[in-house]
Enzyme design. Structure first.
Site, short mmCIF file in Angstrom:
data_model
loop_
_atom_site.label_atom_id
_atom_site.label_comp_id
_atom_site.label_asym_id
_atom_site.label_seq_id
_atom_site.Cartn_x
_atom_site.Cartn_y
_atom_site.Cartn_z
CB SER A 160 -26.23 9.76 19.60
OG SER A 160 -25.01 9.10 19.82
CE1 TYR A 170 -24.16 11.48 14.90
CE2 TYR A 170 -23.18 10.87 17.01
CZ TYR A 170 -24.12 10.66 16.01
OH TYR A 170 -25.03 9.64 16.15
#
Length: 247
Positions: free
Chosen positions: A139, A152
């Site tokens: 990401s 995350y």
């Protein structure tokens, strides 16, 4: 060009969103694709839509035994493993002070340990085949920090580092390992996000799953001299900040 005909591909988190788009793209390349996910209804539907070159198999990426079964079945069904796409992932909203230890560990277990398990078990198969590709879907949160999603961010930075370590270890086996770093993409995971999240990007929109799938297809089939590399699809969000000059 890396030839996938007569070989198997495993796509985790393949039941919807980016994973489903990747499965659709790779079926067109001639590979046999295993759509692996815990979402049995969605995964079965996607595999059926893709035809005889795809099957659905349930996979909890934190379960080593399930990983072994899925990889065994992929090779028995479609031939030697060629590609692993570690796409399965979750997000849990919480910062350093507010995310519970259990939540933090769960995000790392799925996003980082789950990907490592796949690599750990796939690597000997790729060595035996004589070549292969592992693509880890990280990401932009693996390139820069974000507040409010501590677990995350930690998992995606960890996956980026794991990619580089594996690339160094597996290059002598002709196995490439790269990471892909999407920004905001229009998927079920981002369905509740405010569209203004993308407003400040040079390309001020959400990306589409098919755009990520096209990049992953390129990494697998065309980027044959790339390993340990990051491929970014973020509308320019991580390029920097525009300086507003006084008039």
């Amino acid at each position: 060009m890396f030839d996938l005909h007569g070989r198997s591909v495993v796509v985790t988190g393949g039941a919807r969103g980016i994973g489903a788009a990747v499965a659709r793209t790779l079926v067109k390349s001639g590979a046999g694709v295993v759509v692996a996910d815990i979402l049995e209804r969605d995964g079965t539907t996607i595999a059926a839509d893709l035809g005889p070159q795809a099957v659905f198999r349930r996979l909890d990426v934190t379960d080593e035994d399930e990983w072994r079964r899925v990889l065994d079945d992929a090779e028995a069904t479609f031939g030697p493993l060629a590609v692993l796409v570690n796409n399965a992932g979750i997000v849990d909203f919480g910062g350093v002070e507010s995310e519970s230890p259990a939540q933090f560990r769960h995000v790392l277990d799925v996003n980082l340990v789950g990907a490592w398990l796949g690599m750990y078990l796939a690597a000997p198969r790729l060595r035996a085949a004589g070549d292969g590709v592992i693509v880890n879907v990280s990401s932009t949160a693996g390139l820069i920090g974000y507040s409010g999603i501590a677990g995350y961010v930690a998992s995606k930075w960890g996956l980026r580092g794991l990619t580089k370590a594996a690339a160094l270890e597996l290059g002598n086996a002709n196995v490439r390992v790269c990471s892909v770093h999407p920004g905001p993409i229009r998927t079920p995971m981002t369905a509740g996000m405010d569209p203004s999240v993308a407003a400040g990007q040079p390309l001020p929109r959400f990306g589409e799953p098919e755009e990520v799938a096209a990049m992953i297809g390129f990494v697998i089939s065309e980027a044959t001299f790339s390993t340990g590399s990051e491929f970014v699809l973020d509308g320019g969000a991580t390029a920097g900040a525009s300086l507003v000059m006084p008039s």
